[in-house]
Design a protein around this motif. Sequence first.
Motif, mmCIF file in Angstrom:
data_model
loop_
_atom_site.group_PDB
_atom_site.id
_atom_site.type_symbol
_atom_site.label_atom_id
_atom_site.label_comp_id
_atom_site.label_asym_id
_atom_site.label_seq_id
_atom_site.Cartn_x
_atom_site.Cartn_y
_atom_site.Cartn_z
ATOM 1 N N TYR A 1 42.349 -13.618 11.818
ATOM 2 C CA TYR A 1 41.654 -14.780 12.369
ATOM 3 C C TYR A 1 40.514 -15.222 11.462
ATOM 4 O O TYR A 1 40.318 -16.414 11.232
ATOM 5 C CB TYR A 1 41.111 -14.459 13.762
ATOM 6 C CG TYR A 1 40.220 -15.549 14.330
ATOM 7 C CD1 TYR A 1 40.767 -16.765 14.746
ATOM 8 C CD2 TYR A 1 38.839 -15.382 14.417
ATOM 9 C CE1 TYR A 1 39.951 -17.775 15.242
ATOM 10 C CE2 TYR A 1 38.026 -16.376 14.912
ATOM 11 C CZ TYR A 1 38.585 -17.567 15.326
ATOM 12 O OH TYR A 1 37.777 -18.568 15.808
ATOM 13 N N TYR A 2 39.771 -14.246 10.922
ATOM 14 C CA TYR A 2 38.651 -14.581 10.037
ATOM 15 C C TYR A 2 39.157 -15.234 8.758
ATOM 16 O O TYR A 2 38.593 -16.231 8.289
ATOM 17 C CB TYR A 2 37.847 -13.327 9.707
ATOM 18 C CG TYR A 2 36.592 -13.626 8.931
ATOM 19 C CD1 TYR A 2 35.432 -14.029 9.576
ATOM 20 C CD2 TYR A 2 36.580 -13.554 7.537
ATOM 21 C CE1 TYR A 2 34.282 -14.325 8.863
ATOM 22 C CE2 TYR A 2 35.446 -13.854 6.827
ATOM 23 C CZ TYR A 2 34.298 -14.234 7.486
ATOM 24 O OH TYR A 2 33.174 -14.547 6.769
ATOM 25 N N VAL A 3 40.247 -14.690 8.181
ATOM 26 C CA VAL A 3 40.832 -15.284 6.971
ATOM 27 C C VAL A 3 41.348 -16.680 7.274
ATOM 28 O O VAL A 3 41.187 -17.607 6.475
ATOM 29 C CB VAL A 3 41.964 -14.381 6.430
ATOM 30 C CG1 VAL A 3 42.693 -15.064 5.284
ATOM 31 C CG2 VAL A 3 41.409 -13.047 5.961
ATOM 32 N N TRP A 4 41.971 -16.849 8.457
ATOM 33 C CA TRP A 4 42.466 -18.178 8.864
ATOM 34 C C TRP A 4 41.322 -19.182 8.940
ATOM 35 O O TRP A 4 41.435 -20.303 8.475
ATOM 36 C CB TRP A 4 43.161 -18.060 10.221
ATOM 37 C CG TRP A 4 43.606 -19.383 10.782
ATOM 38 C CD1 TRP A 4 44.736 -20.083 10.480
ATOM 39 C CD2 TRP A 4 42.898 -20.186 11.752
ATOM 40 N NE1 TRP A 4 44.789 -21.258 11.186
ATOM 41 C CE2 TRP A 4 43.674 -21.355 11.974
ATOM 42 C CE3 TRP A 4 41.696 -20.031 12.435
ATOM 43 C CZ2 TRP A 4 43.278 -22.343 12.860
ATOM 44 C CZ3 TRP A 4 41.309 -21.022 13.318
ATOM 45 C CH2 TRP A 4 42.082 -22.157 13.526
ATOM 46 N N ARG A 5 40.197 -18.769 9.527
ATOM 47 C CA ARG A 5 39.029 -19.652 9.634
ATOM 48 C C ARG A 5 38.494 -20.023 8.256
ATOM 49 O O ARG A 5 38.115 -21.159 7.997
ATOM 50 C CB ARG A 5 37.931 -18.962 10.439
ATOM 51 C CG ARG A 5 37.600 -19.666 11.737
ATOM 52 C CD ARG A 5 36.513 -18.964 12.492
ATOM 53 N NE ARG A 5 35.438 -18.461 11.663
ATOM 54 C CZ ARG A 5 34.358 -17.876 12.151
ATOM 55 N NH1 ARG A 5 34.236 -17.719 13.439
ATOM 56 N NH2 ARG A 5 33.411 -17.425 11.364
ATOM 57 N N LEU A 6 38.470 -19.035 7.365
ATOM 58 C CA LEU A 6 37.984 -19.248 6.005
ATOM 59 C C LEU A 6 38.879 -20.235 5.268
ATOM 60 O O LEU A 6 38.407 -21.156 4.591
ATOM 61 C CB LEU A 6 37.942 -17.911 5.264
ATOM 62 C CG LEU A 6 36.987 -17.771 4.084
ATOM 63 C CD1 LEU A 6 35.544 -17.958 4.536
ATOM 64 C CD2 LEU A 6 37.144 -16.406 3.438
ATOM 65 N N PHE B 1 33.693 -14.601 1.493
ATOM 66 C CA PHE B 1 33.967 -13.533 2.459
ATOM 67 C C PHE B 1 32.956 -12.399 2.310
ATOM 68 O O PHE B 1 32.360 -11.942 3.290
ATOM 69 C CB PHE B 1 35.398 -13.014 2.244
ATOM 70 C CG PHE B 1 35.749 -11.825 3.091
ATOM 71 C CD1 PHE B 1 36.082 -11.991 4.421
ATOM 72 C CD2 PHE B 1 35.753 -10.544 2.560
ATOM 73 C CE1 PHE B 1 36.411 -10.900 5.215
ATOM 74 C CE2 PHE B 1 36.078 -9.453 3.335
ATOM 75 C CZ PHE B 1 36.411 -9.632 4.669
ATOM 76 N N PHE B 2 32.742 -11.956 1.070
ATOM 77 C CA PHE B 2 31.817 -10.842 0.847
ATOM 78 C C PHE B 2 30.367 -11.272 1.014
ATOM 79 O O PHE B 2 29.522 -10.467 1.433
ATOM 80 C CB PHE B 2 32.053 -10.229 -0.531
ATOM 81 C CG PHE B 2 33.296 -9.393 -0.603
ATOM 82 C CD1 PHE B 2 33.378 -8.188 0.073
ATOM 83 C CD2 PHE B 2 34.401 -9.826 -1.321
ATOM 84 C CE1 PHE B 2 34.529 -7.415 0.028
ATOM 85 C CE2 PHE B 2 35.556 -9.065 -1.375
ATOM 86 C CZ PHE B 2 35.620 -7.858 -0.702
ATOM 87 N N SER C 1 42.869 -24.794 2.878
ATOM 88 C CA SER C 1 43.985 -24.048 2.273
ATOM 89 C C SER C 1 44.902 -23.440 3.327
ATOM 90 O O SER C 1 45.520 -22.400 3.093
ATOM 91 C CB SER C 1 43.441 -22.939 1.365
ATOM 92 O OG SER C 1 42.518 -23.436 0.437
ATOM 93 N N LEU C 2 45.002 -24.078 4.482
ATOM 94 C CA LEU C 2 45.783 -23.502 5.582
ATOM 95 C C LEU C 2 47.256 -23.357 5.242
ATOM 96 O O LEU C 2 47.896 -22.371 5.614
ATOM 97 C CB LEU C 2 45.623 -24.364 6.837
ATOM 98 C CG LEU C 2 44.535 -23.928 7.834
ATOM 99 C CD1 LEU C 2 44.572 -24.804 9.057
ATOM 100 C CD2 LEU C 2 44.704 -22.464 8.224
ATOM 101 N N ASN C 3 47.823 -24.335 4.534
ATOM 102 C CA ASN C 3 49.252 -24.271 4.195
ATOM 103 C C ASN C 3 49.552 -23.064 3.318
ATOM 104 O O ASN C 3 50.596 -22.411 3.472
ATOM 105 C CB ASN C 3 49.691 -25.557 3.491
ATOM 106 C CG ASN C 3 49.754 -26.739 4.438
ATOM 107 O OD1 ASN C 3 49.895 -26.558 5.647
ATOM 108 N ND2 ASN C 3 49.630 -27.940 3.918
ATOM 109 N N ILE C 4 48.646 -22.758 2.385
ATOM 110 C CA ILE C 4 48.821 -21.579 1.538
ATOM 111 C C ILE C 4 48.741 -20.309 2.389
ATOM 112 O O ILE C 4 49.501 -19.362 2.199
ATOM 113 C CB ILE C 4 47.764 -21.556 0.420
ATOM 114 C CG1 ILE C 4 47.930 -22.784 -0.486
ATOM 115 C CG2 ILE C 4 47.868 -20.288 -0.411
ATOM 116 C CD1 ILE C 4 46.882 -22.896 -1.565
ATOM 117 N N PHE C 5 47.801 -20.299 3.345
ATOM 118 C CA PHE C 5 47.653 -19.148 4.239
ATOM 119 C C PHE C 5 48.938 -18.909 5.030
ATOM 120 O O PHE C 5 49.423 -17.770 5.127
ATOM 121 C CB PHE C 5 46.482 -19.388 5.188
ATOM 122 C CG PHE C 5 46.318 -18.325 6.252
ATOM 123 C CD1 PHE C 5 45.823 -17.076 5.932
ATOM 124 C CD2 PHE C 5 46.672 -18.590 7.568
ATOM 125 C CE1 PHE C 5 45.672 -16.096 6.904
ATOM 126 C CE2 PHE C 5 46.529 -17.626 8.544
ATOM 127 C CZ PHE C 5 46.018 -16.374 8.206
#
Length: 254
Positions: free
Chosen positions: A20-25, A83-84, A31-35
Motif C-alpha cells: 500500500y505504501y509503495v502504491w501511494r508513492l 521512501f528512505f 507511475s501507477l501503470n509501472i507499479f
Amino acid sequence: MFEFGFKDAIDIILVAMLLYYVWRLMKSSGSLNIFYGILVFIVTWIVVSQVLEMKLLGSIFDKLVSVGVLALIILFQEEIRRFFLTLGSQRRLNAIARFFIKKMPSENDEDQQIMRIVLACDNMSKNMTGALIIIEQEMSLMDIIKSGETIDANISTELIKNIFFKNSPLHDGAMIVSRNRIMAAGCILPVSHNLNIPKELGLRHRAALGITSQSDAIAVIVSEETGAISVAQGGVLHLKMAINELESYLRNAL
C-alpha cells in the motif's frame, strides 16, 4: 497440512502495508501503470516457479528478476530516495517518541500558526502580492532549505508579508515552514514540466507542483497577477480557493 498461525497473519499484514505504501508513492509520482506491471510480473513469476514448477520458464524469470532489481533501482531512484527519507524523517521519529511518552502537541498552537499563514495569504491576495509558501510534512526538505536564506523564526503574519513584499530580495523564491517555524526564504524549487498545466499559470504554480510531486509537502500560492490563492498537494493543484476554504484545507491537511 498447511497451518496458518499468528506469525503468518502478521506477515501478510506487513506485506499488505508495504504494498500500500509503495502504491501511494507510485501514485504521487504518476507511475501507477509501472507499479501494476511489476505486480503482474511478480504474480506470474510465483505461479510459474512455485505453483506450476516450470523449470525452464522459471529459470528465465529468475534471471529477469536478478537483472530487473538493478533496473528498478535505476528507474525509481527518486522514489526510493523519498521512501528512505520518509522512514528516517524527524517528524516520523518524533511521532514514534510521542506514542511512547504520550505527549501530544498543543492544538491551540497549531491553530494559531495556521491562522497566521491564512491571514498573511488573505492580505497578500488583496494587495496582489505574489507568494509561495511550502509547508513541510513527514519528508525532509533540508536540501530545499539550504538553497535559500536561513531565517529560523516563529511563524508571524507580519514576517510572511515582509518576506514577500515586492521590494524584498527574498520575494521571488519560496518560503519553507518546517516544524512549526519559518526555516528559510528565497528557496529554489524543482519546476514541473507537465505539459497539461494551463499556460496562464506562472512559475510559482509550476514550482508548487514540482515540489509537491517529489514530496508530501503542501504548497500555498498567491498569484501576483490575479491575487488568487491556490494550494498544491501530491502534485495536484487546487485553484482559486476562498480564504475560508484555505483555512479549512490546511486544518484538515495538517
